[in-house]
Design a protein around this motif. Structure first.
Motif, PDB file in Angstrom:
ATOM      1  N   HIS A  90       0.650  -1.277   0.230  1.00  0.00           N
ATOM      2  CA  HIS A  90      -0.008   0.029   0.017  1.00  0.00           C
ATOM      3  C   HIS A  90       0.962   1.135   0.071  1.00  0.00           C
ATOM      4  O   HIS A  90       2.055   1.106   0.331  1.00  0.00           O
ATOM      5  CB  HIS A  90      -0.941  -0.066   1.057  1.00  0.00           C
ATOM      6  N   TRP A  91       0.177   2.435  -0.370  1.00  0.00           N
ATOM      7  CA  TRP A  91       1.050   3.581  -0.273  1.00  0.00           C
ATOM      8  C   TRP A  91       1.041   4.063   0.943  1.00  0.00           C
ATOM      9  O   TRP A  91       0.397   3.906   1.846  1.00  0.00           O
ATOM     10  CB  TRP A  91      -0.069   4.746  -1.323  1.00  0.00           C
ATOM     11  N   ILE A 130       2.080  -5.468  11.260  1.00  0.00           N
ATOM     12  CA  ILE A 130       3.462  -4.856  10.666  1.00  0.00           C
ATOM     13  C   ILE A 130       3.512  -4.203   9.357  1.00  0.00           C
ATOM     14  O   ILE A 130       3.050  -4.716   8.363  1.00  0.00           O
ATOM     15  CB  ILE A 130       4.685  -6.111  10.529  1.00  0.00           C
ATOM     16  N   VAL A 131       3.997  -3.055   9.453  1.00  0.00           N
ATOM     17  CA  VAL A 131       3.925  -2.061   8.250  1.00  0.00           C
ATOM     18  C   VAL A 131       5.447  -1.851   7.991  1.00  0.00           C
ATOM     19  O   VAL A 131       6.154  -0.848   8.780  1.00  0.00           O
ATOM     20  CB  VAL A 131       3.189  -0.801   8.330  1.00  0.00           C
ATOM     21  N   GLU A 132       5.950  -2.123   6.769  1.00  0.00           N
ATOM     22  CA  GLU A 132       7.479  -2.012   6.526  1.00  0.00           C
ATOM     23  C   GLU A 132       7.638  -1.395   5.196  1.00  0.00           C
ATOM     24  O   GLU A 132       7.178  -1.857   4.093  1.00  0.00           O
ATOM     25  CB  GLU A 132       8.118  -3.471   6.659  1.00  0.00           C
ATOM     26  N   PRO A 133       8.289  -0.142   5.119  1.00  0.00           N
ATOM     27  CA  PRO A 133       8.384   0.611   3.685  1.00  0.00           C
ATOM     28  C   PRO A 133       9.537  -0.237   3.066  1.00  0.00           C
ATOM     29  O   PRO A 133      10.572  -0.517   3.761  1.00  0.00           O
ATOM     30  CB  PRO A 133       9.044   2.017   4.299  1.00  0.00           C
ATOM     31  N   SER A 153       4.653   0.447   1.002  1.00  0.00           N
ATOM     32  CA  SER A 153       5.217  -0.475   2.282  1.00  0.00           C
ATOM     33  C   SER A 153       4.578  -1.825   1.931  1.00  0.00           C
ATOM     34  O   SER A 153       3.556  -1.809   1.171  1.00  0.00           O
ATOM     35  CB  SER A 153       4.676   0.194   3.478  1.00  0.00           C
ATOM     36  N   VAL A 154       4.743  -2.820   2.648  1.00  0.00           N
ATOM     37  CA  VAL A 154       4.082  -3.908   2.664  1.00  0.00           C
ATOM     38  C   VAL A 154       3.514  -4.190   4.364  1.00  0.00           C
ATOM     39  O   VAL A 154       4.326  -3.886   5.190  1.00  0.00           O
ATOM     40  CB  VAL A 154       5.136  -5.091   2.114  1.00  0.00           C
ATOM     41  N   LEU A 162      10.232  -8.873  -2.036  1.00  0.00           N
ATOM     42  CA  LEU A 162       9.958  -7.722  -2.306  1.00  0.00           C
ATOM     43  C   LEU A 162      11.207  -6.567  -1.807  1.00  0.00           C
ATOM     44  O   LEU A 162      11.743  -5.889  -2.546  1.00  0.00           O
ATOM     45  CB  LEU A 162       8.644  -7.129  -1.480  1.00  0.00           C
ATOM     46  N   PHE A 163      11.836  -6.926  -0.594  1.00  0.00           N
ATOM     47  CA  PHE A 163      12.818  -6.073  -0.221  1.00  0.00           C
ATOM     48  C   PHE A 163      14.242  -6.416  -1.016  1.00  0.00           C
ATOM     49  O   PHE A 163      14.922  -5.457  -1.148  1.00  0.00           O
ATOM     50  CB  PHE A 163      13.194  -6.341   1.367  1.00  0.00           C
TER      51      PHE A 163
END
Length: 312
Positions: free
Chosen positions: A147-148, A157-160, A269-270, A289-290
């Motif tokens: 997401h944006w 858990i929100v990881e840019p 972020s995921v 992804l990372f």
């Protein structure tokens, strides 16, 4: 059957880690060795190949063209080896992987790169839906959400994982039809395509001290994917997030008249539920992804503006 001619595996691992991370020091930390050991292994590989993979005498790691080409082929092979090893050791990488993301991320970034993930995890069935926030896992109906932004969410858990600058882009046909588009100031007299979510043009014109003169007109679209589509269809010049449009630039669907870029900002972020943070398939996609985003960030930094016009 001919015998395989393979270079020393420690040298391959050292090169791939250093090239992927853009740092001998970080590669050493990842592989639990010293930076000098990484340097020695890279030189061993270069001697074995009789090719230079890195340029010497620079302050940071910089690959040669042959080094970039080798990395692009080597990383997927090591990804698949890693996946096979985990599977043999008992970690399960099979079943459904249910993803949700914006239409732009799906079209511009994920789909062109998805074959690599599927090759590394052939037993994972990926299901993708598109949409906008809020983050809602619907009681386990979704596994990960791309997401944006990076706003925190309770229990999630929100990881840019992706940041980007923005650069003006248009179609090759628009550039050809506007031969007077020679300098950034020339955009003051061109049709600017607007993003309703985050326009960004005033910020970009501030780079040339012309923010007060930023034109107010131009068609407005609901989000960045529509602005990119509008630019591809010759409507004018849009601001593209460089990390998102590399494949469109490579394909010639978009061109960039100028290299002047707005400041870097976090764009994606995921997100995944804390209670499911150790599930193998979730960990595999998150790590992929990372790794992919980090590996491509160095390539994006070498981006050159397209100044050629078809009439020339």
């Amino acid at each position: 059957m001919a015998h395989r001619k393979l270079p020393p595996f420690p040298a391959l691992r050292a090169f791939e880690a250093a090239a992927r991370l853009g740092s001998f020091k970080q590669a050493a930390e990842e592989l639990c060795v010293t930076p000098s050991a990484i340097s020695h292994q890279v030189r061993t590989l270069e001697a074995w190949l009789d090719r230079a993979l890195f340029l010497r005498g620079v302050r940071q790691v910089e690959m040669t063209e042959q080094g970039r080409s080798y990395l692009a082929q080597l990383t997927p092979i090591l990804d698949m080896l890693d996946a096979s090893t985990r599977a043999v050791s008992g970690q399960s990488f099979s079943g459904k992987l249910r993803l949700k993301m914006t239409e732009g991320f799906s079209k511009r970034w994920l789909i062109p790169r998805l074959p690599r993930f599927l090759a590394a995890y052939p037993d994972v069935d990926v299901s993708i839906e598109t949409g906008l926030p809020p983050i809602d896992f619907r009681n386990g109906a979704l596994d990960l959400i791309v997401h944006w932004g990076d706003d925190p969410v309770p229990g999630v858990i929100v990881e840019p994982f992706m940041s980007s600058t923005r650069v003006p882009v248009c179609s090759a046909a628009f550039l050809q039809a506007n031969p007077d588009l020679r300098s950034p100031e020339d955009l003051l007299r061109k049709t600017l395509i607007r993003d309703e979510v985050a326009d960004g043009w005033r910020e970009w014109f501030a780079l040339i001290d012309r923010a007060p003169d930023c034109p107010a007109g131009g068609p407005i679209f609901a989000h960045c994917e529509l602005t990119m589509s509008a630019a591809e269809n010759d409507l004018g010049v849009a601001l593209g997030y460089k990390a998102m449009i590399t494949t469109s630039l490579d394909a010639g669907d978009l061109v960039a008249p100028f290299a002047l870029e707005s400041p870097t900002r976090t764009i994606y972020s995921v997100a995944y539920e804390e209670a499911r943070s150790t599930e193998p398939v979730i960990v595999a996609f998150r790590d992929w992804l990372f790794e992919t985003s980090l590996r491509e960030s160095d390539v994006a930094d070498t981006f050159d503006p397209v100044m050629q016009r078809a009439a020339q």
